[in-house]
Design an enzyme around this catalytic site. Sequence first.
Site, PDB file in Angstrom:
ATOM      1  N   HIS A  89       0.826  -1.220   0.000  1.00  0.00           N
ATOM      2  CA  HIS A  89       0.000   0.000   0.000  1.00  0.00           C
ATOM      3  C   HIS A  89       0.860   1.270   0.000  1.00  0.00           C
ATOM      4  CE1 HIS A  89      -0.005  -0.498   4.675  1.00  0.00           C
ATOM      5  NE2 HIS A  89       1.036   0.206   4.289  1.00  0.00           N
ATOM      6  N   HIS A 122      10.208  -4.055   3.920  1.00  0.00           N
ATOM      7  CA  HIS A 122      10.638  -2.659   3.919  1.00  0.00           C
ATOM      8  C   HIS A 122      10.989  -2.186   5.310  1.00  0.00           C
ATOM      9  CE1 HIS A 122       6.253  -2.149   4.542  1.00  0.00           C
ATOM     10  NE2 HIS A 122       6.307  -0.835   4.613  1.00  0.00           N
ATOM     11  N   GLU A 161       4.028  -5.548   8.644  1.00  0.00           N
ATOM     12  CA  GLU A 161       2.707  -5.319   8.033  1.00  0.00           C
ATOM     13  C   GLU A 161       2.157  -6.604   7.412  1.00  0.00           C
ATOM     14  OE1 GLU A 161       2.787  -0.557   6.913  1.00  0.00           O
ATOM     15  OE2 GLU A 161       3.123  -1.970   5.300  1.00  0.00           O
ATOM     16  N   HIS A 201      -1.571   4.665   9.838  1.00  0.00           N
ATOM     17  CA  HIS A 201      -0.196   5.100  10.078  1.00  0.00           C
ATOM     18  C   HIS A 201      -0.215   6.408  10.873  1.00  0.00           C
ATOM     19  CE1 HIS A 201      -0.119   2.511   6.506  1.00  0.00           C
ATOM     20  NE2 HIS A 201       1.141   2.263   6.771  1.00  0.00           N
TER      21      HIS A 201
HETATM   22  C1  DHB Z   1       6.324   3.400   2.490  1.00  0.00           C
HETATM   23  C2  DHB Z   1       5.712   2.170   2.627  1.00  0.00           C
HETATM   24  C3  DHB Z   1       4.659   1.990   3.511  1.00  0.00           C
HETATM   25  O1  DHB Z   1       4.027   0.788   3.723  1.00  0.00           O
HETATM   26  C4  DHB Z   1       4.188   3.052   4.227  1.00  0.00           C
HETATM   27  O2  DHB Z   1       3.129   2.843   5.012  1.00  0.00           O
HETATM   28  C5  DHB Z   1       4.788   4.290   4.116  1.00  0.00           C
HETATM   29  C6  DHB Z   1       5.858   4.468   3.243  1.00  0.00           C
HETATM   30  C7  DHB Z   1       7.440   3.625   1.556  1.00  0.00           C
HETATM   31  O3  DHB Z   1       8.059   2.654   1.097  1.00  0.00           O
HETATM   32  O4  DHB Z   1       7.712   4.766   1.210  1.00  0.00           O
HETATM   33 FE    FE Z   2       2.518   0.965   5.564  1.00  0.00          FE
END
Ligand code: DHB
Ligand code: FE
Length: 280
Positions: A12, A193, A240, A59
Site C-alpha cells: 500500500h 521494507h 505489516e 499510520h
Molecule cells: C512506504 C511504505 C509503507 O508501507 C508506508 O506505510 C509508508 C511508506 C514507503 O516505502 O515509502
Molecule cells: Fe505501511
Amino acid sequence: MARITAGVATSHVPLLGVAVDQGKTGDEYFGPIFAGYKWTKAWEKENAPDVVILVFNDHASAFDMKIIPTFAIGCGDKYKPADEGWGPRPVPEVEGHPDLAWHIAQSLILDEFDMTIINEMDVDHGLTVPLSMMFGTPEAWPVKVIPLAVNVVTYPPPSGNRCWALGEAIACAVESFPDNLNVQIWGTGGMSHQLQGPRAGLLNREWDNKFLDMLIGDSDAARFIPHIEFLRETGSEGIEMVMWLIMRGALGKATKCLHRHYHIPCSNTAIGHLVLEPTS
Ligand code: DHB
Ligand code: FE
C-alpha cells in the site's frame, strides 16, 4: 448467505497513490509496477464483490499514542480520506456496510475476539491506495468497504497465528450473515521494507517470494512465522505482512493463485500482490 469469494493481497505504498493522483502510472518508474495490477483491475470489473473487508493499518492518521487498538472494525456508513500532511487524497469517500460490519463485530466478539468498534474514522494510504490499485480513478468506489484496522505500528503487534485465527473467525461471521452478498477480503501492507534506522531501505526478494508461496495451497505454516523473523528478514515495517495472514486465514484450508506480481523497488518497499481463490 454471504460468502467470501476471493482474497487479495497488495502493498500500500503511499507513493503509488501519488502516481495515480498525478497521472504518472505509465511512466518509466511506475509503469512496470502498475502493469502487474492490470490483470486484477480487469478481473475486479468482471467479479466485482458487493463488499470488501479491507484489512489495513492506520499510520498515525486516525490513531496516535493516545489510543492503539490491536484489532478494530469500522461499523460506520462512510469514511473520509485522511489528511496525511499534504491534504487528503482526491479520491472518493469510502462507503461502509454497517449491517454486515455490526454483524461481524458481534460474531467476532462472541467468538472471543475483543474487537474495538469504530463508527467514525478518516482512512489513510493504507486503505485508499489498495482501492486505487484495484479500481483506478472512478467517480465513486464500486464496492462497499468494511475497514479492519490492525496495529502494526506500535510494539507489540498481534502474532501471525492470532491474525490467521481472526481470519477464520471472520469467515464464520460472513457465512452467518443472511443476505446474499459477494464478499472479498483484502490484506494490505508489506512486503519487505524498513523506513528508518541503519537498515533503512532493506529489501529481501527471496524471503518475500517464499512468503507469497506459503499463502498458496494448503499449508498453514505462515501463521507460525515469529515476529523476530519478519523483523530480521524483512525490516521493521515488514511486520505489516501479518495483515495478509488475516486474509489468508479467512480463505479456509486451501487456496488457488489466480494472479501474482512482485516488483522491486517502489519507494523503500518491495511490491507484492496476490489474488487468491478459496478451493475448499
Ligand atoms: C512506504 C511504505 C509503507 O508501507 C508506508 O506505510 C509508508 C511508506 C514507503 O516505502 O515509502
Ligand atoms: Fe505501511
